[in-house]
Design a protein around this motif. Sequence first.
Motif, short mmCIF file in Angstrom:
data_model
loop_
_atom_site.label_atom_id
_atom_site.label_comp_id
_atom_site.label_asym_id
_atom_site.label_seq_id
_atom_site.Cartn_x
_atom_site.Cartn_y
_atom_site.Cartn_z
N TRP A 143 16.25 -7.66 0.59
CA TRP A 143 17.25 -6.79 1.03
C TRP A 143 16.48 -5.33 0.97
N SER A 144 16.65 -4.37 1.97
CA SER A 144 16.29 -3.17 1.85
C SER A 144 17.30 -2.01 1.99
N LYS B 189 9.51 10.38 2.79
CA LYS B 189 9.92 11.99 2.85
C LYS B 189 10.43 12.19 1.18
N SER B 190 10.31 13.38 0.97
CA SER B 190 10.90 13.53 -0.64
C SER B 190 12.30 13.53 -0.53
N THR B 191 13.07 13.43 0.56
CA THR B 191 14.38 13.58 0.49
C THR B 191 15.22 12.24 1.16
N GLU B 192 13.84 11.11 1.38
CA GLU B 192 14.41 9.85 1.74
C GLU B 192 13.61 8.63 1.41
N CYS B 193 14.22 7.62 0.82
CA CYS B 193 13.25 6.51 0.07
C CYS B 193 13.77 5.31 0.51
N THR B 194 12.87 4.24 0.45
CA THR B 194 13.57 2.86 0.59
C THR B 194 13.42 2.22 -0.35
N THR C 180 0.79 -1.41 0.11
CA THR C 180 0.01 0.03 0.08
C THR C 180 0.95 1.28 0.06
N ALA C 181 2.18 1.12 -0.14
CA ALA C 181 3.04 2.46 0.14
C ALA C 181 3.97 2.50 -1.11
N ALA C 182 4.36 1.48 -1.92
CA ALA C 182 5.30 1.74 -3.10
C ALA C 182 4.91 2.57 -3.99
N GLU C 183 5.91 3.41 -4.57
CA GLU C 183 5.54 4.36 -5.56
C GLU C 183 5.94 3.78 -7.05
N ALA C 184 6.93 2.96 -6.86
CA ALA C 184 7.38 2.47 -8.33
C ALA C 184 7.77 1.19 -8.14
N VAL C 185 7.70 0.22 -9.19
CA VAL C 185 7.95 -1.13 -9.07
C VAL C 185 8.91 -1.62 -10.55
N TRP C 186 9.86 -2.24 -10.19
CA TRP C 186 10.79 -2.76 -11.60
C TRP C 186 10.63 -4.09 -11.26
N THR C 187 10.34 -4.70 -12.62
CA THR C 187 9.91 -6.27 -12.67
C THR C 187 11.14 -6.79 -13.48
N TYR C 188 11.84 -8.19 -13.04
CA TYR C 188 12.87 -8.95 -13.84
C TYR C 188 12.29 -10.29 -13.77
N ARG C 189 13.18 -11.24 -14.25
CA ARG C 189 12.80 -12.41 -14.23
C ARG C 189 13.25 -13.15 -13.07
N ASN C 190 14.35 -12.50 -12.35
CA ASN C 190 14.89 -13.10 -10.96
C ASN C 190 14.65 -12.27 -9.89
N LEU C 191 13.90 -11.02 -10.12
CA LEU C 191 13.86 -10.03 -8.95
C LEU C 191 12.62 -9.10 -9.31
N LEU C 192 12.03 -8.69 -8.09
CA LEU C 192 11.12 -7.44 -8.33
C LEU C 192 11.77 -6.55 -7.28
N LEU C 193 11.69 -5.24 -7.61
CA LEU C 193 12.20 -4.02 -6.67
C LEU C 193 11.01 -3.24 -6.76
N ALA D 203 9.97 0.68 -4.73
CA ALA D 203 10.56 2.31 -3.98
C ALA D 203 9.42 2.99 -3.12
N ARG D 204 9.54 3.23 -2.05
CA ARG D 204 8.58 4.07 -1.51
C ARG D 204 9.28 5.17 -0.65
N CYS D 205 8.56 6.14 -0.72
CA CYS D 205 9.18 7.65 -0.04
C CYS D 205 8.39 7.92 1.00
#
Length: 471
Positions: free
Chosen positions: A170-171, A152-157, A133-146, A148-150
């Motif tokens: 990992w995060s 604050k505007s200056t700090e993201c995970t 419910t928090a992620a803003e962007a998603v990258w999809t690969y054959r072996n991985l899904l990434l 990103a959630r922010c």
Amino acid sequence: MAKGSGPCVKCWLAFALVAVIILAATGVWNPFPAIMDWANQSRALSDPAPTWQQRVDGTPTSATIAGNAVVIEQRTTIEARSLSTGVQLWQRKADWAAVAGEGSDSVIAVGKLLVKGYELIDPASGAVRRKDTAAEAVWTYRNLLLDARCGKSTECTLTAWDPRGTTPLWSTFVPGINSGLTGDNPKVNGTRRIDTRQVNGDAGGPEFAPPLLGLPVDDRVLVVDSASGRLLQDIKPGQEDRLVVVGGRVLRVQARSQDGTCYFTATATDPATGQQVWRHTGVNLRTADGAGCVQREDPQGGRNVLVGVGPDAREAVLDGYDGRFLWVGAAGEKLLSVDDRYAVARTPDGGSVRARELAAETTRWSREVTKSAGVALTPYAVIVIDEKPDRIIAVDPRDGRELINVRSTAKVLAVGPGGIVIGDGRDVGYLRFGSVGTTAPGPGPDADPDGGAPAGTSGPSCGGPKNEVCR
């Protein structure tokens, strides 16, 4: 007979139309559904006809083969259909969708524009496997899904997941990601494919995650190790620089305008140490268009290789890892498609195309085509789009053996281990390898395109000439 005394044709037509409308309104007889069915009747997408053909609600924007299902993305809906029959398995409202994983382990990330979060859907059943419910962007690969959630505007995970996993691999904290990184698979600084007409750019499905990710953040590039999540570098390119990440290296392309032309220098460094690994001058990686030398594009290439043009106007393929020239075309030869394994080019006379194996530097196969033919390399087949007449041809990348050869003006939406999905307007169809236009059998569902280990293991297909992506 006096003028005007004959029958009034327009009057009779108007009377007949009014009568039909009255009969339809009273339920006595309604011909309009039959007329609409006739007008909307689909024609065969190819000759010979596809294994199956179905009409969807809207015009597909993309399609991906995920195990035994075809995931079709439309403007406001996502649906899955059986790969064997074309029967609809499920449908749901969504603005974007992206497939991660491979084969029966695939999942679909779906979400809505301007709404945080996403859901992971099982391709066969449509069941929700995981919800965020928090992620803003998603990258999809054959072996991985990434994702990103922010906060604050200056700090993201930035968080990495196994495509079907429920616990993060990992995060890591990264500086604030700009507003352009939203939705599915936002741009990262890497290579861009050579476009092919009538073939979707992502027809081959998700690729393996690159060893390094180059995330654009404002006017900087963050270099992140995709295996551990470590932030290796935070770089601000110069005004004359284009900074990308390819083949496990950080590549800086400098373009200088002088004497009415552009002078290029490409320098690759090790991200862990910052030491220079290789350097080329005079090779144009097609990052700038015009004598102003403003670099608006990433270099052309595929996965871990780069496409350049030398001072003698001959095209070349470079290994992003060590800078080696893997292929140098003859004078007048035109590169049509490239990946970590092969380069397919049109001969100088324009009458044929030939495939070169990069690692062995040998020609695998060649075939005659028209001078306007297009080619797209995918993990499972080489797609050739020919004209006069319009044809879709799929060949085995190893030896050029025909897998499909049909007459068609449709677009190739997806390519899988056993066949291809084509579409024209709202009509979608599936062509199985060896079932239409040729008797040659296609590769099995778990076959590796290079004839080595099954897909997904540390065989030749998992990471370029030096296997730099292999885990």
